[in-house]
Structure formats: structure tokens, C-alpha cells
Design an enzyme around this catalytic site. Sequence first.
Site, PDB file in Angstrom:
ATOM      1  N   LYS A   1     -61.014-112.362  57.125  1.00  0.00           N
ATOM      2  CA  LYS A   1     -60.754-112.030  55.984  1.00  0.00           C
ATOM      3  C   LYS A   1     -59.136-111.891  55.483  1.00  0.00           C
ATOM      4  O   LYS A   1     -58.477-110.956  56.348  1.00  0.00           O
ATOM      5  CB  LYS A   1     -61.156-110.724  55.342  1.00  0.00           C
ATOM      6  CG  LYS A   1     -60.734-110.084  54.005  1.00  0.00           C
ATOM      7  CD  LYS A   1     -61.549-110.534  52.682  1.00  0.00           C
ATOM      8  CE  LYS A   1     -61.167-109.983  51.424  1.00  0.00           C
ATOM      9  NZ  LYS A   1     -61.374-110.578  50.156  1.00  0.00           N
TER      10      LYS A   1
ATOM     11  N   GLY B 124     -73.095-103.610  31.132  1.00  0.00           N
ATOM     12  CA  GLY B 124     -73.573-103.928  32.293  1.00  0.00           C
ATOM     13  C   GLY B 124     -73.301-102.611  33.422  1.00  0.00           C
ATOM     14  O   GLY B 124     -72.986-102.947  34.551  1.00  0.00           O
TER      15      GLY B 124
ATOM     16  N   ASP C  31     -57.971-110.428  35.944  1.00  0.00           N
ATOM     17  CA  ASP C  31     -57.748-110.928  37.169  1.00  0.00           C
ATOM     18  C   ASP C  31     -57.335-110.190  38.092  1.00  0.00           C
ATOM     19  O   ASP C  31     -56.433-109.692  38.113  1.00  0.00           O
ATOM     20  CB  ASP C  31     -56.683-111.918  36.937  1.00  0.00           C
ATOM     21  CG  ASP C  31     -56.788-112.929  38.444  1.00  0.00           C
ATOM     22  OD1 ASP C  31     -57.028-112.421  39.428  1.00  0.00           O
ATOM     23  OD2 ASP C  31     -56.770-114.218  38.274  1.00  0.00           O
ATOM     24  N   HIS C  32     -58.274-109.735  38.835  1.00  0.00           N
ATOM     25  CA  HIS C  32     -58.031-108.519  39.704  1.00  0.00           C
ATOM     26  C   HIS C  32     -57.041-108.725  40.903  1.00  0.00           C
ATOM     27  O   HIS C  32     -56.527-107.773  41.195  1.00  0.00           O
ATOM     28  CB  HIS C  32     -59.457-107.616  40.213  1.00  0.00           C
ATOM     29  CG  HIS C  32     -59.852-108.625  41.654  1.00  0.00           C
ATOM     30  ND1 HIS C  32     -60.590-109.769  41.501  1.00  0.00           N
ATOM     31  CD2 HIS C  32     -59.602-108.193  43.077  1.00  0.00           C
ATOM     32  CE1 HIS C  32     -60.954-110.072  42.847  1.00  0.00           C
ATOM     33  NE2 HIS C  32     -60.384-109.184  43.722  1.00  0.00           N
TER      34      HIS C  32
ATOM     35  N   THR D 288     -75.392-100.962  34.861  1.00  0.00           N
ATOM     36  CA  THR D 288     -76.350-100.639  35.935  1.00  0.00           C
ATOM     37  C   THR D 288     -75.724-101.817  37.092  1.00  0.00           C
ATOM     38  O   THR D 288     -76.409-101.676  38.167  1.00  0.00           O
ATOM     39  CB  THR D 288     -77.671-100.705  35.525  1.00  0.00           C
ATOM     40  OG1 THR D 288     -77.701-102.009  34.898  1.00  0.00           O
ATOM     41  CG2 THR D 288     -78.228 -99.711  34.461  1.00  0.00           C
TER      42      THR D 288
ATOM     43  N   ALA E  21     -69.739-102.473  37.958  1.00  0.00           N
ATOM     44  CA  ALA E  21     -69.442-100.936  37.565  1.00  0.00           C
ATOM     45  C   ALA E  21     -69.519-100.014  38.922  1.00  0.00           C
ATOM     46  O   ALA E  21     -68.785 -99.167  38.698  1.00  0.00           O
ATOM     47  CB  ALA E  21     -70.805-100.619  36.597  1.00  0.00           C
TER      48      ALA E  21
ATOM     49  N   ASP F 255     -79.798-103.464  24.015  1.00  0.00           N
ATOM     50  CA  ASP F 255     -80.106-105.072  23.780  1.00  0.00           C
ATOM     51  C   ASP F 255     -78.984-105.655  23.015  1.00  0.00           C
ATOM     52  O   ASP F 255     -78.956-105.385  21.831  1.00  0.00           O
ATOM     53  CB  ASP F 255     -81.414-105.192  23.029  1.00  0.00           C
ATOM     54  CG  ASP F 255     -81.927-106.553  22.869  1.00  0.00           C
ATOM     55  OD1 ASP F 255     -81.164-107.305  23.305  1.00  0.00           O
ATOM     56  OD2 ASP F 255     -83.099-106.946  22.693  1.00  0.00           O
TER      57      ASP F 255
ATOM     58  N   HIS G  10     -57.423-116.795  40.685  1.00  0.00           N
ATOM     59  CA  HIS G  10     -56.531-116.039  41.543  1.00  0.00           C
ATOM     60  C   HIS G  10     -55.611-116.773  42.183  1.00  0.00           C
ATOM     61  O   HIS G  10     -54.243-116.156  42.229  1.00  0.00           O
ATOM     62  CB  HIS G  10     -57.351-115.409  42.668  1.00  0.00           C
ATOM     63  CG  HIS G  10     -58.211-114.594  42.257  1.00  0.00           C
ATOM     64  ND1 HIS G  10     -58.699-113.748  41.178  1.00  0.00           N
ATOM     65  CD2 HIS G  10     -59.800-114.414  42.726  1.00  0.00           C
ATOM     66  CE1 HIS G  10     -59.734-113.352  40.724  1.00  0.00           C
ATOM     67  NE2 HIS G  10     -60.516-113.766  41.890  1.00  0.00           N
TER      68      HIS G  10
HETATM   69  C1  BG6 Z   1     -64.001-112.498  43.292  1.00  0.00           C
HETATM   70  C2  BG6 Z   1     -64.818-113.611  43.586  1.00  0.00           C
HETATM   71  O1  BG6 Z   1     -63.179-112.840  41.994  1.00  0.00           O
HETATM   72  O2  BG6 Z   1     -62.987-112.453  44.136  1.00  0.00           O
HETATM   73  C3  BG6 Z   1     -65.547-113.267  45.044  1.00  0.00           C
HETATM   74  O3  BG6 Z   1     -65.777-113.841  42.646  1.00  0.00           O
HETATM   75  C4  BG6 Z   1     -64.417-113.126  46.132  1.00  0.00           C
HETATM   76  O4  BG6 Z   1     -66.310-114.392  45.250  1.00  0.00           O
HETATM   77  C5  BG6 Z   1     -63.512-112.154  45.623  1.00  0.00           C
HETATM   78  O5  BG6 Z   1     -65.039-112.730  47.176  1.00  0.00           O
HETATM   79  C6  BG6 Z   1     -62.314-112.086  46.544  1.00  0.00           C
HETATM   80  O6  BG6 Z   1     -61.529-110.948  46.036  1.00  0.00           O
HETATM   81  P1  BG6 Z   1     -60.804-109.920  47.160  1.00  0.00           P
HETATM   82  O7  BG6 Z   1     -60.105-108.595  46.447  1.00  0.00           O
HETATM   83  O8  BG6 Z   1     -61.813-109.417  47.976  1.00  0.00           O
HETATM   84  O9  BG6 Z   1     -59.935-111.060  47.757  1.00  0.00           O
END
Ligand code: BG6
Length: 494
Positions: free
Chosen positions: A348, A15, A180-181, A17, A21, A88, A243
Site C-alpha cells: 500500500k 446511509g 474526493d477524499h 448504518t 459512516a 424510506d 483521485h
Molecule cells: C476509494 C476506493 O475511493 O479509495 C477504494 O473506492 C480504494 O477502492 C480507496 O481502496 C483508496 O483510498 P486510500 O485513502 O486508502 O488510498
Amino acid sequence: MVTQQKPKAVIVIFGATGDLAKRKLFPSIYRLFQNGKIGDDFAVVGTARRPWTNDVFRNNVEKSIESDTTTKEELDAFTSHFYYHPFDVTEPSSYQELDALLEKLEGNYQTDGNRIFYLAMAPEFFGVIADNLKEHGLKNSTGWTRLVIEKPFGHDLSSAKELNNEIRAAFDEEQIYRIDHYLGKEMVQNIEVIRFANGIFEHLWNNRFISNVQITSSESLGLEDRSRYYDHSGAIRDMVQNHMLQMVALLAMEPPIKLTTEEVRSEKIKVLRALRKMATDEVDTYFVRGQYGSGHMKGNDVSSYRDEAPELAKSNTETFVAGKIMIDNYRWAGVPFYIRTGKRMTEKSTKIVVEFNDIPMNLYYENKQEKHPNLLVINIQPDEGITLYLNAKKSGIGTHAQPIKLAYNNNGVNAINTPEAYEKLLFDCMVGDTTNFTHWNEVEQSWAFVDPILNAWDKKMPDFPNYPAGSMGPKEADKLLEKDGFLWWPITDN
Ligand code: BG6
């Protein structure tokens, strides 16, 4: 002094492109390179359907790196490690050719046969790719092989189990890195340290001294151009199952006996197991959903969710969730953990408020009804830091109190060097540290908690839209706390 060897590997991005990424992975690899966390012994192979060449790919990588301090030569030196391989995912020859390319690069870049397969693409292909990687011998290199998987990991508990079985048929749990970022965020990682390195918090961190915990992750953006994914997901799958529950686990877990992956994970899993599961008819008492209507944000009119794309005109997908989570264990019995998250909210911000029990008698405030409980606020983003709210005497004559705050702002310290979540997680993966990735047992428990909510919502038509864009969500989200005698603490510091 023992100098740690820099990790070596070929990273294959499936993935390559795509947006992830471009926005996260290339810049993260670049920062690792620039900061000397990785040396020259690495290569990146991008795969996707498009018939790109190495040059086109390298050009794209270069564009994704915003840096005013880098010369063209430095950038070229970096992007020369990138290779593109049209792919592919269902075609055996794609895998055979990829294997041959990897072997060649392993020789050129001295990567000891270490391979990372990073799946940055739609989840329906996860199983197929994992299976084919095994089938075509791409796991049989001379070094280690690791599989990195982006969310969503399943759509509900049963699909997550199915997916896990498919992946586990090809890779062992220790080889799987479920991203899980949020677990890579500086202040999310700090939760553990703030709790367990401070006696003044840890001794009070239980149901005798804490009245409730509030976790807000609000976003001001709407859908952007993700309707295809988001409308099938909604806020509960997109943010809560992963999250938000991860943050709950970190806030509620017992101190690990050691800082090893296994010990930390096992404490988190215990919390997730203790989450009170709801019966379908109880869901409305604990959870509220919402979808934004049109509204005003920063002086602009913004459209409703249903107006963001033609296919959303009748959508009943939730863009907001608030919930009350109970943890039925010795430490937390009776303490609600309130969570809320949504799109198109006022601003935010991700913030955790830990509210301590109030004092039994209000002696120092003129208005005896006023409440000023001590709060510990953990600011996850955009500001990073902690704020402790206390009460102190107003200067001058008399003994009246006023709220004061002690603030620590992490941004001031080393914001420039704070690595982004993805950078940290990629590095952890390269050195084989799975602590900040989610174990299958965590994923399973999280879905087991979320499933009844999904079922209950499926059965009942919501009354959407129910909050205006630019607000903090539907009124019902406030009532969730009011009926317990609490209020959401503001997300803005004043
Ligand atoms: C992602 C979601 O996992 O986390 C997004 O798919 C969301 O919809 C994002 O905007 C939020 O992450 P962060 O780091 O901007 O708080």
C-alpha cells in the site's frame, strides 16, 4: 485577536448504518468535537432503512470511536448529540417527519437552521433524495443548507451529466460538496505548497526541466467484501476518474492568482481541459489494464480476483490501470504523466515521482550508462513527506559520484495531530469552503477523458488475469514507460 466562531449545524447522514459512516464519518465528527473545532451546537441525524432506535444508533457510534483516552461520560456526552430516524428515500412522510425532527433539534442545539445533508449511500438514490429534500421544504430552513455527495458521481460522462442535472434541479453548485477524499489528504494538499512556495521547484516545473512524472497509488488489499460495487466499477472508475486525475491536476496547474476556491478550481479545470483525449483506436498506446490472478503476499497464498466471489468467476473488470497522460498546453507539451493504480499490488503506497531531465554528460559515474536523474518524490502515504534525490561525491580519493537523498518526513512532526482526510473535509463543509471538493466542471472533464478508455475496453475482450497478486501489475505497464526510455521508479525507498 478575532476568534473564529465554531461552526454550528445539524448533519443528516443518509446511509448511517453503512460502512463509511462507521469507519470515517462518526470518528471524524468525534475528532472535531474532541479537538474543539466544533462546540456543543451540533446534532447528527442518522437515517437508513433499518428500524433502529436512538440508543442502538448511539451504541454503534460509540463502537466506531476507538479511543483509549475518553471516559464513558465523555463518550455519552458526545453520542447524546446523535439521533436516528428510520427512512424510506421514496416515501414523502419520511421527509416530512425528518423536517419536523430537524426543526426540533435546531431549537435544542441552537444550530441557526444550518443543515448538512450527507449522502453516504448508493448513488442511484442521490437524485431522488435531492429532489425530495427540495420538494418537502427541507431546504427552507433559516440557515444555510449543503449537500455532500460521495462518489461514484456517475458511471460515465452521460450518466454523470444526468445525475448532475437531477441534483442541480434541487441544489445550486455552491451548495454541492462532491467528496474526493484524496483532496483531504495532508500531502495531497501539500502539493500546491511544495510547488508554489519554493522557487527552486517552481522555476523548473515545466517541460524544459522535467522529463516525466509518475504517480503510483498501489493497494495490497483485494476486493474485501465490495464485489457488488467494485465489479461494476473497476480501477479506472474507482481511482483514476477521481483521485488520480485530481493529483495530476494539482501537479500540473498554473499558480492561482489567489488562494480562493474559484481561482484554485479554475486552474485545475484548465489542466483537465488540456488532457489529451484519445481516439478509441489509440487507447492501447496510452493505457494498460490488468486483473490479478492468484499469488503470494507476505508468505500467504492469495486467491485471484475471479475466485474472490462466485459471481466474479468470469469477470473482466480491471483491478489495475496504468496510463500515460499527455497535457497539451504550453507548460507540459511533451511531458508524460504516468499513472498506475491497482488492487493486490506489492504494498500500500501512494507516491509521486517528478523526474528532472538528466545532465547532458555523465562525468562522475564510472559506468557511463548509469542514470541518476534528480528526483523529487512526494510521499502521500503511508509515509508523509518529500525526498529529493541528488548526486554527490563519494567520500575519499577520487571524484566519483554517488546518489544521495534529502528527506523530510512529515510523520515525525505532528502525525498525531494530522487530521484525517474526512475530518478536514467535514470541517471545510461546515465552514463553507468548497476548495477541496470537486466542482462539476472537474467531474465533467475527468469523465470526458475517461470515456474513450471505457469505450475502447468495452469493445475488446481482455486477456485476464494478467498479473499475479503481490506484484506491481502486468508487464505491459512497464513497457508503457520503456518505449519512452523511462522506468517506473521503485515505490520503496532504499
Ligand atoms: C476509494 C476506493 O475511493 O479509495 C477504494 O473506492 C480504494 O477502492 C480507496 O481502496 C483508496 O483510498 P486510500 O485513502 O486508502 O488510498
